[in-house]
Design an enzyme around this catalytic site. Structure first.
Site, PDB file in Angstrom:
ATOM      1  N   ASP A  48      70.034  57.407  40.738  1.00 41.86           N
ATOM      2  CA  ASP A  48      70.806  56.888  41.815  1.00 41.86           C
ATOM      3  C   ASP A  48      72.359  57.074  41.608  1.00 41.86           C
ATOM      4  O   ASP A  48      73.286  56.708  42.407  1.00 41.86           O
ATOM      5  CB  ASP A  48      70.606  55.295  41.880  1.00 41.86           C
ATOM      6  CG  ASP A  48      70.806  54.695  40.863  1.00 41.86           C
ATOM      7  OD1 ASP A  48      71.206  55.241  39.695  1.00 41.86           O
ATOM      8  OD2 ASP A  48      70.757  53.495  40.752  1.00 41.86           O
ATOM      9  N   LYS A 115      61.888  55.547  37.971  1.00 43.75           N
ATOM     10  CA  LYS A 115      62.533  55.154  36.759  1.00 43.75           C
ATOM     11  C   LYS A 115      63.092  53.828  37.224  1.00 43.75           C
ATOM     12  O   LYS A 115      63.499  53.679  38.369  1.00 43.75           O
ATOM     13  CB  LYS A 115      63.595  56.179  36.097  1.00 43.75           C
ATOM     14  CG  LYS A 115      64.524  55.373  35.290  1.00 43.75           C
ATOM     15  CD  LYS A 115      65.487  56.567  34.625  1.00 43.75           C
ATOM     16  CE  LYS A 115      66.661  56.804  35.209  1.00 43.75           C
ATOM     17  NZ  LYS A 115      67.590  55.403  35.417  1.00 43.75           N
ATOM     18  N   GLU A 117      65.757  50.254  35.818  1.00 44.35           N
ATOM     19  CA  GLU A 117      66.745  50.004  34.969  1.00 44.35           C
ATOM     20  C   GLU A 117      66.333  48.201  34.182  1.00 44.35           C
ATOM     21  O   GLU A 117      66.007  47.561  35.152  1.00 44.35           O
ATOM     22  CB  GLU A 117      68.199  50.022  35.366  1.00 44.35           C
ATOM     23  CG  GLU A 117      68.381  51.200  35.900  1.00 44.35           C
ATOM     24  CD  GLU A 117      69.909  51.010  36.267  1.00 44.35           C
ATOM     25  OE1 GLU A 117      70.672  50.045  36.277  1.00 44.35           O
ATOM     26  OE2 GLU A 117      70.536  52.167  36.854  1.00 44.35           O
ATOM     27  N   GLU A 179      71.329  54.768  27.518  1.00 45.74           N
ATOM     28  CA  GLU A 179      72.586  55.038  27.868  1.00 45.74           C
ATOM     29  C   GLU A 179      73.592  54.291  27.420  1.00 45.74           C
ATOM     30  O   GLU A 179      73.659  53.098  27.342  1.00 45.74           O
ATOM     31  CB  GLU A 179      72.558  54.638  29.572  1.00 45.74           C
ATOM     32  CG  GLU A 179      73.892  55.165  30.077  1.00 45.74           C
ATOM     33  CD  GLU A 179      74.032  55.288  31.540  1.00 45.74           C
ATOM     34  OE1 GLU A 179      72.987  55.107  32.327  1.00 45.74           O
ATOM     35  OE2 GLU A 179      75.090  55.495  32.099  1.00 45.74           O
TER      36      GLU A 179
END
Ligand code: KIV
Length: 253
Positions: A48, A115, A117, A179
């Site tokens: 995204d 995926k 988050e 990340e």
């Protein structure tokens, strides 16, 4: 793709842990996806991040399911033999049933896996139970982060990220993006979990690395400090356009 030119499955990617490092890049368009497949990139993430690096939004939160379906389709047409991860846009994974419905749309658009988050253990479990391959993402999670600072610097936050990594793994994810966390924390997580970790700004001791393609090729005007830049495509385009403008103005073209 694998050595025989076949698309890597989630299971074959999972088995690469501690065997072979996994190179992953994002892509959003057909020509870029074609280049990545030709270059032997193992996995393409249609992230995204498209909202920020290609669509001019100031946050990934503006990205919709329709945007993701459009870009996943474009990437699939360029990379028919590469494993593609489709990102859930903001809140499209807000509860197990909504996530399952949207995961099926991302797969129908061309993704092989999805995926999400953060610590959405129930959602991950529900997707996996329904046969969907899921990639987790912890550390800096841009959909909900207040800023883009490194995460996990103090002991309590590091513990939280480690717990999240373990929870995501136990819920059934087959890959985990880490990340913008300290290198030592990424290494600890990589040792602690049984699935491959894919770092972005998380040091070299992860099981693989992912970069946002625009950062990697210098397509844009600012890049995170932790990203490596292998080309400066924005400059090439500007130079080419300048030459074109000058040739047209001088009636040389
Ligand atoms: O959306 C994305 O491109 C991502 C990467 C930064 C890992 O999640």
């Amino acid at each position: 793709m694998d050595m025989t030119g076949k698309k890597l499955s989630a299971e074959s990617l999972r088995r690469m842990k501690s065997v072979a490092p996994i190179p992953m890049l994002t892509a959003y368009t057909t020509p870029v996806a074609r280049c990545l497949e030709q270059a032997g990139v193992a996995v393409i993430l249609v992230g995204d991040t498209v909202g920020m690096v290609e669509m001019g939004f100031d946050s990934t939160r503006h990205v919709t399911m329709e945007h993701m379906q459009y870009h996943i389709g474009a990437v699939r047409r360029g990379a028919p033999n590469t494993h593609i991860i489709g990102d859930f846009p903001y809140r499209s994974d807000r509860d197990p049933d909504t996530a399952l419905r949207n995961a099926r749309l991302l797969l129908a658009a061309g993704a092989d896996s999805v995926k999400l988050e953060g610590p959405k253990y129930e959602v991950i479990h529900h997707l996996v139970k329904n046969g969907i391959d899921v990639v987790g993402h912890t550390g800096l999670t841009p959909q909900t982060a207040a800023n883009f600072k490194q995460v996990g610097k103090d002991a309590a936050e590091a513990e939280r990220v480690l717990d999240e990594a373990k929870g995501i793994t136990e819920a059934g994810a087959f890959l985990l993006v880490l990340e913008h966390i300290p290198d030592a924390l990424a290494e600890k997580i990589t040792t602690a979990v049984k699935i491959p970790t894919i770092g972005i700004g998380a040091g070299k001791n992860c099981d693989g690395q992912v970069l946002v393609i625009n950062d990697a090729i210098g397509m844009g005007d600012r890049w995170p400090p932790f990203s490596r830049q292998y080309a400066y495509v924005s400059k090439t385009i500007t130079e080419a356009a300048k030459t074109f403008v000058s040739q047209v103005k001088k009636r040389k073209f």
